[in-house]
Design a protein around this motif. Structure first.
Motif, PDB file in Angstrom:
ATOM      1  N   LYS A 541       0.989  -1.831   0.197  1.00 36.39           N
ATOM      2  CA  LYS A 541       0.051   0.059  -0.294  1.00 36.39           C
ATOM      3  C   LYS A 541       0.249   1.259   0.351  1.00 36.39           C
ATOM      4  O   LYS A 541       0.315   2.019  -0.742  1.00 36.39           O
ATOM      5  CB  LYS A 541      -1.071  -0.129   0.900  1.00 36.39           C
ATOM      6  CG  LYS A 541      -2.116  -1.372   1.518  1.00 36.39           C
ATOM      7  CD  LYS A 541      -2.444  -1.465   0.258  1.00 36.39           C
ATOM      8  CE  LYS A 541      -3.435  -3.002   0.633  1.00 36.39           C
ATOM      9  NZ  LYS A 541      -3.345  -3.660  -1.121  1.00 36.39           N
ATOM     10  N   VAL A 542       2.182   1.269   1.501  1.00 33.84           N
ATOM     11  CA  VAL A 542       2.899   2.541   0.391  1.00 33.84           C
ATOM     12  C   VAL A 542       3.989   2.693  -0.169  1.00 33.84           C
ATOM     13  O   VAL A 542       3.781   3.599  -0.649  1.00 33.84           O
ATOM     14  CB  VAL A 542       3.874   2.610   1.903  1.00 33.84           C
ATOM     15  CG1 VAL A 542       4.639   3.431   2.389  1.00 33.84           C
ATOM     16  CG2 VAL A 542       2.793   2.294   2.985  1.00 33.84           C
ATOM     17  N   ASN A 543       4.007   1.289  -1.107  1.00 27.71           N
ATOM     18  CA  ASN A 543       4.766   1.163  -2.499  1.00 27.71           C
ATOM     19  C   ASN A 543       3.570   1.967  -3.398  1.00 27.71           C
ATOM     20  O   ASN A 543       4.309   2.920  -4.432  1.00 27.71           O
ATOM     21  CB  ASN A 543       5.282   0.364  -2.416  1.00 27.71           C
ATOM     22  CG  ASN A 543       6.305  -0.572  -1.978  1.00 27.71           C
ATOM     23  OD1 ASN A 543       7.014   0.962  -1.114  1.00 27.71           O
ATOM     24  ND2 ASN A 543       6.580  -1.124  -1.319  1.00 27.71           N
ATOM     25  N   LEU A 544       2.938   1.665  -3.329  1.00 23.94           N
ATOM     26  CA  LEU A 544       1.503   2.366  -3.986  1.00 23.94           C
ATOM     27  C   LEU A 544       2.217   4.077  -4.190  1.00 23.94           C
ATOM     28  O   LEU A 544       1.913   4.989  -5.685  1.00 23.94           O
ATOM     29  CB  LEU A 544      -0.104   1.869  -4.246  1.00 23.94           C
ATOM     30  CG  LEU A 544      -0.033   0.728  -4.317  1.00 23.94           C
ATOM     31  CD1 LEU A 544      -1.774   0.411  -4.361  1.00 23.94           C
ATOM     32  CD2 LEU A 544      -0.327   0.375  -6.065  1.00 23.94           C
ATOM     33  N   ILE A 545       2.084   4.887  -3.200  1.00 25.28           N
ATOM     34  CA  ILE A 545       2.049   6.393  -2.706  1.00 25.28           C
ATOM     35  C   ILE A 545       3.585   6.597  -3.995  1.00 25.28           C
ATOM     36  O   ILE A 545       3.878   7.961  -4.058  1.00 25.28           O
ATOM     37  CB  ILE A 545       1.909   6.788  -1.472  1.00 25.28           C
ATOM     38  CG1 ILE A 545       0.564   6.094  -0.642  1.00 25.28           C
ATOM     39  CG2 ILE A 545       2.347   8.097  -1.020  1.00 25.28           C
ATOM     40  CD1 ILE A 545       0.296   6.296   0.456  1.00 25.28           C
ATOM     41  N   ARG A 546       4.773   5.592  -3.190  1.00 24.75           N
ATOM     42  CA  ARG A 546       5.840   5.693  -3.701  1.00 24.75           C
ATOM     43  C   ARG A 546       5.982   6.212  -5.705  1.00 24.75           C
ATOM     44  O   ARG A 546       7.211   6.414  -5.372  1.00 24.75           O
ATOM     45  CB  ARG A 546       7.185   5.063  -2.174  1.00 24.75           C
ATOM     46  CG  ARG A 546       6.912   5.507  -1.399  1.00 24.75           C
ATOM     47  CD  ARG A 546       7.953   4.329  -0.428  1.00 24.75           C
ATOM     48  NE  ARG A 546       9.208   4.527  -0.919  1.00 24.75           N
ATOM     49  CZ  ARG A 546      10.225   5.219  -0.391  1.00 24.75           C
ATOM     50  NH1 ARG A 546       9.413   6.291  -0.107  1.00 24.75           N
ATOM     51  NH2 ARG A 546      11.113   4.959  -1.002  1.00 24.75           N
ATOM     52  N   GLY A 547       5.596   4.710  -5.441  1.00 30.08           N
ATOM     53  CA  GLY A 547       5.169   4.609  -6.929  1.00 30.08           C
ATOM     54  C   GLY A 547       4.758   6.110  -7.810  1.00 30.08           C
ATOM     55  O   GLY A 547       5.165   5.593  -9.293  1.00 30.08           O
ATOM     56  N   ARG A 548       4.195   6.436  -7.443  1.00 30.88           N
ATOM     57  CA  ARG A 548       3.351   6.959  -7.757  1.00 30.88           C
ATOM     58  C   ARG A 548       4.190   7.918  -9.365  1.00 30.88           C
ATOM     59  O   ARG A 548       5.136   8.867  -8.791  1.00 30.88           O
ATOM     60  CB  ARG A 548       2.260   7.865  -7.855  1.00 30.88           C
ATOM     61  CG  ARG A 548       2.650   9.358  -7.097  1.00 30.88           C
ATOM     62  CD  ARG A 548       1.832  10.264  -6.817  1.00 30.88           C
ATOM     63  NE  ARG A 548       1.235  10.118  -4.914  1.00 30.88           N
ATOM     64  CZ  ARG A 548      -0.316  10.413  -4.732  1.00 30.88           C
ATOM     65  NH1 ARG A 548      -0.861  10.712  -5.915  1.00 30.88           N
ATOM     66  NH2 ARG A 548      -0.587  10.891  -3.870  1.00 30.88           N
ATOM     67  N   ALA A 549       3.570   8.147 -10.261  1.00 31.80           N
ATOM     68  CA  ALA A 549       3.722   9.872 -11.647  1.00 31.80           C
ATOM     69  C   ALA A 549       4.338  10.519 -10.945  1.00 31.80           C
ATOM     70  O   ALA A 549       3.969  11.259  -9.834  1.00 31.80           O
ATOM     71  CB  ALA A 549       2.985   9.374 -12.321  1.00 31.80           C
ATOM     72  N   SER A 550       5.712  11.390 -10.712  1.00 34.34           N
ATOM     73  CA  SER A 550       5.893  12.143 -10.680  1.00 34.34           C
ATOM     74  C   SER A 550       7.192  12.446  -8.794  1.00 34.34           C
ATOM     75  O   SER A 550       7.900  13.399  -9.120  1.00 34.34           O
ATOM     76  CB  SER A 550       5.450  13.078 -10.060  1.00 34.34           C
ATOM     77  OG  SER A 550       4.576  13.708  -9.629  1.00 34.34           O
ATOM     78  N   VAL A 551       6.237  11.017  -8.639  1.00 37.29           N
ATOM     79  CA  VAL A 551       6.836  10.624  -7.028  1.00 37.29           C
ATOM     80  C   VAL A 551       8.669   9.404  -7.731  1.00 37.29           C
ATOM     81  O   VAL A 551       9.781   9.552  -7.433  1.00 37.29           O
ATOM     82  CB  VAL A 551       6.491  10.052  -5.823  1.00 37.29           C
ATOM     83  CG1 VAL A 551       7.140  10.171  -4.604  1.00 37.29           C
ATOM     84  CG2 VAL A 551       5.422  11.301  -5.841  1.00 37.29           C
ATOM     85  N   GLU A 552       7.687   8.935  -7.589  1.00 36.66           N
ATOM     86  CA  GLU A 552       8.478   7.478  -7.983  1.00 36.66           C
ATOM     87  C   GLU A 552      10.021   7.084  -7.439  1.00 36.66           C
ATOM     88  O   GLU A 552      11.485   6.506  -7.960  1.00 36.66           O
ATOM     89  CB  GLU A 552       9.085   7.600  -9.957  1.00 36.66           C
ATOM     90  CG  GLU A 552       8.198   7.400 -10.880  1.00 36.66           C
ATOM     91  CD  GLU A 552       8.189   8.153 -11.750  1.00 36.66           C
ATOM     92  OE1 GLU A 552       9.309   9.124 -12.110  1.00 36.66           O
ATOM     93  OE2 GLU A 552       7.829   8.447 -12.673  1.00 36.66           O
ATOM     94  N   MET A 553       9.873   6.724  -6.215  1.00 44.04           N
ATOM     95  CA  MET A 553      10.710   6.561  -4.881  1.00 44.04           C
ATOM     96  C   MET A 553      10.921   4.932  -4.561  1.00 44.04           C
ATOM     97  O   MET A 553       9.714   4.723  -5.399  1.00 44.04           O
ATOM     98  CB  MET A 553      10.334   6.938  -3.496  1.00 44.04           C
ATOM     99  CG  MET A 553      10.438   8.731  -3.581  1.00 44.04           C
ATOM    100  SD  MET A 553      11.959   8.643  -3.908  1.00 44.04           S
ATOM    101  CE  MET A 553      12.790   8.558  -1.968  1.00 44.04           C
ATOM    102  N   PRO A 554      12.199   4.453  -4.699  1.00 41.49           N
ATOM    103  CA  PRO A 554      12.544   2.944  -4.863  1.00 41.49           C
ATOM    104  C   PRO A 554      10.985   2.486  -3.398  1.00 41.49           C
ATOM    105  O   PRO A 554      10.795   2.862  -2.731  1.00 41.49           O
ATOM    106  CB  PRO A 554      13.478   2.786  -4.279  1.00 41.49           C
ATOM    107  CG  PRO A 554      14.157   3.841  -3.832  1.00 41.49           C
ATOM    108  CD  PRO A 554      12.856   5.385  -4.499  1.00 41.49           C
ATOM    109  N   PRO A 555      10.587   1.680  -3.830  1.00 40.43           N
ATOM    110  CA  PRO A 555       9.699   0.524  -2.715  1.00 40.43           C
ATOM    111  C   PRO A 555      10.172   0.050  -1.701  1.00 40.43           C
ATOM    112  O   PRO A 555      11.385  -0.313  -1.202  1.00 40.43           O
ATOM    113  CB  PRO A 555       9.634  -1.116  -3.614  1.00 40.43           C
ATOM    114  CG  PRO A 555      10.700  -1.158  -4.632  1.00 40.43           C
ATOM    115  CD  PRO A 555      10.601   0.655  -5.415  1.00 40.43           C
ATOM    116  N   TYR A 556       9.398   0.381  -0.766  1.00 40.33           N
ATOM    117  CA  TYR A 556       9.729  -0.228   1.172  1.00 40.33           C
ATOM    118  C   TYR A 556       9.221  -2.386   1.139  1.00 40.33           C
ATOM    119  O   TYR A 556       9.055  -2.617   0.522  1.00 40.33           O
ATOM    120  CB  TYR A 556       9.001   0.672   1.840  1.00 40.33           C
ATOM    121  CG  TYR A 556       9.229   1.571   1.703  1.00 40.33           C
ATOM    122  CD1 TYR A 556      10.590   1.842   1.895  1.00 40.33           C
ATOM    123  CD2 TYR A 556       8.633   2.576   2.576  1.00 40.33           C
ATOM    124  CE1 TYR A 556      11.279   3.503   2.325  1.00 40.33           C
ATOM    125  CE2 TYR A 556       9.080   3.768   3.317  1.00 40.33           C
ATOM    126  CZ  TYR A 556      10.115   4.315   3.162  1.00 40.33           C
ATOM    127  OH  TYR A 556      10.709   5.653   3.381  1.00 40.33           O
TER     128      TYR A 556
END
Length: 653
Positions: A541-556
């Motif tokens: 669930k958290v990685n959906l937020i981190r991976g959204r377009a324009s954020v694209e942070m690596p998954p936890y």
């Protein structure tokens, strides 16, 4: 150009402004006396019924979170949590607010007025044929009012009803404020009412999954709010004020599973993460996008817009009346440090400046000074003298780099989580497009590019003043801030602050303020899953937020429950900054004292970049020595009026 969407939004607010017209004079619900909690004539026809329901929504304004003023009694809640800092001294954060403080009584009063308005509507819409509307509309409006009653009681219970105390429960209309004579119902009973109201909403076929009309409650919002109610009961973080921390957590897996089930339903109601860009999410163009579940509606009209940008915007934010921002609250330094590097590793000042926190805060100012040599040439004498004044007496003056100070600091902002630059104006960081009063007066509405540099000439220095020979700044100008003399030195909010001359009124930002959005639901969902030991599901669930377009942070990945909770909380702080969410969450998690009132992430309480040393108005932050600030007190004035109310344990009266 004619804007149909804006026109409809304006029409809805015009209706709200005319509420009660045609009765005994014209009474604005936002200014109606507190004892006018019921109206016998409101529900006689469809027009008045719709206006009455709008009045239930109207009490979301002016009680603290979505306020249009900034005073000791009404402050943006972002100031009170870990993610924000206040320029002015606020009695609550300085530890001096007692049970008689207007901050507590004003909020209690306004929330209960919202409850009473909802009760009046519910009573008059509960029987077939009532309200002068068709049955489908009656049942829909009834559900909206039950949602709003649940919302107001949620706020009351989480602020005043913690630790089992609860708050008074009223479900019927009252003829006057003198009829408010009930004592507190137990906290669990208040949650039961909230859940029942939201369940009624969810079970009503005429209550839409998602409204096409912005700003109205819907089934998706009911699932989200009921899920939060289950989460708050299912994971109780037992804070002990005597020791200043959470000692244990009470888990009810049944309630947590109910929370998860509700959060799962939200997407099926038509909500999801917006993929059009994080920065673009918080604009007027996208305020009704797929992510916004329930928001406070704003329009560019005094009294019906948000004053947020006035109080968090800088002096470079200018409206069509030449009013500017005030910089009354700002992002905290600890929040800025929470944004990771783009590869997911934690940010560490020692990577930029070894031994950063070994240097006293007052001396760290040296690292934030602007260059005196630019492109191989010395800057103006005025800038040189200003910098020398800052260096005088500093223990590390020899670490100042005349031709490289800015470049060294810029490295701190490189390759970071993109949300940092979307949310915060950083020293020597990305340009902020603002305005200039003198230019606007002569019809020049070309946005003015500003960069946050330090020191500056004075707090409110115009473009013309900056271009003068004694300062010599051209093309890209020094960001104008607030404070006496040279102005305050602190990070500044970028989120929700309009650019150029897009803002008509500084106190009436038209951008809607999200109360429930899908990213927030995902974070609460992840928290419930962690407490159910589903670490992989929570990380997803958290990685959906981190991976959204324009954020694209690596998954936890979550190593264990503690690791998962820490990462979820930090993600919440980064994602939801300036949305008036963090204070409620820190209070709920039992972490407010350690993140706001104690040394945290190397910073002293309420520490600006340089410990607030450049702020003439920044008040101290101190946990009360006589009162338990982890719960709001039943106001002493309410105790005096209603002897059936119990005093809040841990508070002096």
């Amino acid at each position: 150009m004619y804007n149909k969407e804006m026109d409809m939004k304006t029409i809805r607010y015009s209706i709200l402004a005319m509420m009660f017209c045609g009765l005994q004079g014209c009474v604005d619900l936002d200014t109606a006396p507190y004892n006018q909690v019921a109206s016998n004539n409101m529900w006689s026809n469809s027009s008045l019924t719709n206006q009455g329901v709008a009045g239930v929504y109207a009490k979301m304004r002016d009680w603290g979170v979505y306020s249009t003023s900034y005073s000791y009694n009404v402050v943006p809640f972002e100031c009170l949590g870990m993610t924000g800092e206040a320029y002015r001294s606020i009695p609550y954060t300085s530890g001096t607010a007692g049970s008689d403080n207007g901050f507590f009584s004003g909020m209690w009063k306004n929330l209960y007025e919202g409850v009473h308005r909802a009760n009046d509507a519910i009573a008059n819409l509960s029987e077939p044929g009532q309200g002068g509307v068709d049955e489908e509309s009656r049942l829909r409006l009834l559900s909206e009012c039950k949602f709003m009653r649940a919302y107001y009681y949620t706020r009351l219970n989480e602020l005043y009803g913690r630790y089992g105390l609860g708050v008074p429960v009223y479900t019927e209309p009252l003829s006057s404020v003198g009829d408010c004579t009930k004592g507190q119902s137990p906290e669990s009973e208040v949650w039961n009412l909230i859940v029942q109201d939201l369940t009624d909403c969810i079970n009503e076929p005429n209550f839409p999954d998602r409204y096409q009309e912005k700003g109205r409650a819907c089934k998706g919002a009911a699932y989200a709010l009921r899920g939060r109610a289950y989460l708050m009961q299912g994971a109780k973080y037992n804070y002990n004020n005597a020791v200043g921390k959470v000692e244990d957590t009470t888990i009810d897996t049944g309630l947590l599973r109910l929370a998860v089930a509700d959060f799962e339903k939200v997407q099926g109601c038509g909500f999801d993460l917006f993929q059009g860009g994080y920065k673009e999410l918080f604009t007027e163009a996208n305020e009704d996008c797929v992510e916004m579940i329930f928001s406070l509606q704003n329009i560019s009209k005094p009294g019906y817009g948000s004053a947020m940008q006035k109080y968090c915007g800088t002096r470079s934010m200018i409206d069509h009346e030449n009013s500017t921002g005030f910089s009354y609250y700002a992002p905290s330094a600890a929040l800025v440090d929470l944004y990771e590097y783009k590869d997911g590793t934690p940010f560490d000042w020692n990577d930029i400046i070894p031994g950063y926190f070994d240097v006293p805060a007052i001396d760290r100012l040296v690292y934030f000074l602007r260059n005196t040599i630019v492109d191989g040439k010395e800057v103006s004498t005025g800038i040189q003298n200003a910098i020398q004044n800052k260096l005088n007496g500093k223990k590390i003056a020899d670490q100042y780099l005349p031709a490289g100070n800015e470049e060294r600091l810029k490295k701190a902002w490189e390759n970071r989580d993109p949300r940092l630059n979307y949310n915060v104006i950083l020293p020597y960081g990305e340009v902020y497009l603002g305005g200039d009063a003198d230019m606007y007066k002569v019809g020049n509405t070309t946005p003015v590019p500003y960069v946050f540099r330090w020191p500056v000439k004075q707090s409110n220095h115009s473009v013309k003043a900056q271009e003068s020979a004694d300062w010599g700044v051209h093309d890209i100008y020094d960001l104008r801030q607030d404070g006496s003399g040279e102005a305050e030195f602190a990070y500044r909010h970028r989120k929700f602050v309009m650019e150029g001359y897009d803002c008509e009124y500084a106190t009436a930002n038209p951008i809607d303020e999200p109360i429930l959005r899908y990213a927030y639901v995902l974070l609460m969902w992840a928290e419930a899953l962690v407490q159910l030991d589903d670490l992989d599901g929570a990380a997803e669930k958290v990685n959906l937020i981190r991976g959204r377009a324009s954020v694209e942070m690596p998954p936890y990945t979550f190593a264990n429950k503690e690791d998962g909770l820490n990462k979820i909380r930090n993600e919440s702080r980064r994602e939801l900054v300036n949305e008036s969410v963090n204070f409620y969450e820190e209070l709920r998690w039992g972490t407010l004292r350690e993140t706001k009132y104690s040394t945290y992430m190397g910073y002293e309480p309420c520490a600006h970049t340089c410990n607030g040393i450049q702020s003439s108005g920044n008040g101290g932050v101190k946990w009360s020595e006589s009162n338990d600030y982890s719960i709001f007190p039943v106001p002493s004035g309410e105790i005096e009026k209603n002897p059936n109310l119990k005093k809040t344990p841990g508070w002096l009266y």
